[in-house]
Design an enzyme around this catalytic site. Structure first.
Site, short mmCIF file in Angstrom:
data_model
loop_
_atom_site.label_atom_id
_atom_site.label_comp_id
_atom_site.label_asym_id
_atom_site.label_seq_id
_atom_site.Cartn_x
_atom_site.Cartn_y
_atom_site.Cartn_z
N ASN A 8 43.89 65.22 -24.90
CA ASN A 8 44.14 65.81 -26.22
C ASN A 8 44.45 67.29 -26.07
O ASN A 8 44.47 68.03 -27.05
CB ASN A 8 42.93 65.61 -27.14
CG ASN A 8 42.98 64.24 -27.82
OD1 ASN A 8 44.05 63.76 -28.17
ND2 ASN A 8 41.83 63.61 -27.97
N ASN A 9 44.68 67.71 -24.82
CA ASN A 9 44.99 69.11 -24.56
C ASN A 9 46.45 69.37 -24.97
O ASN A 9 47.39 68.92 -24.32
CB ASN A 9 44.78 69.39 -23.07
CG ASN A 9 45.04 70.84 -22.70
OD1 ASN A 9 45.93 71.48 -23.24
ND2 ASN A 9 44.26 71.35 -21.76
N ASN A 11 48.31 71.96 -24.89
CA ASN A 11 49.15 72.68 -23.92
C ASN A 11 49.74 71.73 -22.89
O ASN A 11 50.92 71.81 -22.54
CB ASN A 11 48.31 73.72 -23.17
CG ASN A 11 47.81 74.81 -24.08
OD1 ASN A 11 48.57 75.60 -24.59
ND2 ASN A 11 46.50 74.83 -24.32
N ASP A 68 44.28 65.27 -13.61
CA ASP A 68 43.17 66.20 -13.44
C ASP A 68 43.65 67.29 -12.52
O ASP A 68 44.41 67.05 -11.57
CB ASP A 68 41.95 65.48 -12.87
CG ASP A 68 40.69 66.30 -13.14
OD1 ASP A 68 40.44 66.65 -14.31
OD2 ASP A 68 39.95 66.62 -12.18
N GLY A 149 44.23 78.50 -19.62
CA GLY A 149 43.34 78.44 -18.45
C GLY A 149 43.46 79.65 -17.56
O GLY A 149 43.39 80.80 -18.02
N TYR A 150 43.68 79.41 -16.28
CA TYR A 150 43.73 80.48 -15.29
C TYR A 150 45.13 81.09 -15.15
O TYR A 150 45.37 81.89 -14.25
CB TYR A 150 43.28 79.94 -13.93
CG TYR A 150 41.84 79.43 -13.92
CD1 TYR A 150 40.77 80.30 -13.80
CD2 TYR A 150 41.55 78.07 -14.03
CE1 TYR A 150 39.46 79.85 -13.78
CE2 TYR A 150 40.24 77.59 -14.02
CZ TYR A 150 39.21 78.49 -13.89
OH TYR A 150 37.90 78.03 -13.88
N ASP A 151 46.06 80.70 -16.02
CA ASP A 151 47.45 81.18 -15.90
C ASP A 151 47.58 82.70 -15.77
O ASP A 151 48.40 83.17 -14.97
CB ASP A 151 48.29 80.70 -17.10
CG ASP A 151 48.77 79.26 -16.94
OD1 ASP A 151 48.61 78.70 -15.83
OD2 ASP A 151 49.30 78.70 -17.91
N ARG A 177 51.32 70.61 -12.07
CA ARG A 177 51.46 69.49 -12.99
C ARG A 177 52.92 69.08 -13.11
O ARG A 177 53.25 67.90 -13.14
CB ARG A 177 50.87 69.84 -14.37
CG ARG A 177 50.69 68.62 -15.26
CD ARG A 177 49.79 68.87 -16.46
NE ARG A 177 49.75 70.26 -16.84
CZ ARG A 177 48.78 71.10 -16.51
NH1 ARG A 177 47.73 70.70 -15.84
NH2 ARG A 177 48.84 72.37 -16.86
P1 IMP Z 1 41.74 69.59 -16.35
O1 IMP Z 1 40.45 68.93 -15.97
O2 IMP Z 1 42.92 68.95 -15.75
O3 IMP Z 1 41.86 69.78 -17.83
O4 IMP Z 1 41.75 71.03 -15.74
C1 IMP Z 1 40.56 71.74 -15.49
C2 IMP Z 1 40.71 73.19 -15.80
O5 IMP Z 1 41.68 73.75 -14.92
C3 IMP Z 1 41.19 73.54 -17.20
O6 IMP Z 1 40.12 73.68 -18.08
C4 IMP Z 1 41.88 74.87 -16.99
O7 IMP Z 1 40.95 75.90 -17.02
C5 IMP Z 1 42.41 74.74 -15.59
N1 IMP Z 1 43.82 74.37 -15.59
C6 IMP Z 1 44.38 73.12 -15.57
N2 IMP Z 1 45.71 73.19 -15.55
C7 IMP Z 1 46.02 74.52 -15.59
C8 IMP Z 1 47.25 75.24 -15.60
O8 IMP Z 1 48.36 74.70 -15.60
N3 IMP Z 1 47.13 76.59 -15.64
C9 IMP Z 1 45.95 77.24 -15.66
N4 IMP Z 1 44.78 76.62 -15.66
C10 IMP Z 1 44.82 75.27 -15.61
#
Ligand code: IMP
Length: 192
Positions: A8-9, A11, A68, A149-151, A177
């Protein structure tokens, strides 16, 4: 073709829709009536991607893919890795996680890191995995306002900008991704 993307993200949905051909329809979790949180209880990125895809296929019966992602920082022995979403604790913001990394990296000269994404696809009773890696470095302060996130603190190798200073299209071409999803798309295309 209709596939559920187990997230549901907003972005992530935006990023992935920008990469897919219009013939592929993506449904999000809220669109299939899944409102519960899928807990990421595995200890690897692969494990959590599989867990999310399997949850949806088993409970809702859809072909589905889940991703993930983890940020793996060399000087932190690969942390935050699978714990990237909750590095600074439970129920934290992106900003909390970013500040924790900046703090821990303050004295470190080795800034090397990588984002790693695993996409798990459940399709017609089989499971397939696709990986995308983007190598880069952790900046010493935040740059840019886009992305999530960490972008703002990740600068991909060979670029002057951080991910947060790039357009969606630019990021999608080189990102973890983007690369994993490109592999997924190529796979789906050769099925038809
Ligand atoms: P997720 O479990 O795939 O949602 O990713 C875990 C965490 O990694 C997220 O909460 C973000 O903080 C970080 N993250 C995932 N994808 C990206 C990205 O494309 N850019 C920056 N941070 C990311």
């Amino acid at each position: 073709m209709e596939l559920v993307f187990a997230t549901n993200n907003k972005n992530k949905v935006k990023e992935i829709k920008a990469l897919l051909p219009s013939s592929m329809k993506i449904l999000t979790l809220s669109e299939i009536g899944c409102t519960e949180e899928i807990e990421e209880t595995e200890e690897t990125i692969e494990g959590n991607a599989k867990l999310k895809a399997n949850y949806i296929t088993k409970k809702y019966g859809y072909d589905c893919f889940a991703d993930d992602t983890g940020l793996e920082v060399d000087a932190l022995n690969g942390a935050p890795g699978v714990y990237s979403a909750r590095y600074a604790g439970e129920n934290v913001t992106y900003e909390d996680n970013v500040q924790k990394i900046l703090h821990e990296m303050k004295e470190k000269s080795n800034r090397k890191s990588q984002f790693r994404t695993v996409v798990a696809l459940n399709f017609k009773g089989e499971q397939y995995l696709f990986e995308g890696v983007c190598k880069g470095g952790i900046t010493s302060e935040k740059h840019g306002n886009d992305g999530f996130g960490y972008d703002p603190i990740f600068r991909p190798l060979g670029f002057k900008q951080t991910f947060a200073e790039m357009s969606l299209a630019e990021k999608g071409k080189i990102s973890h991704r983007g690369l994993a999803v490109q592999k997924l798309i190529n796979f789906l295309k050769q099925l038809r």
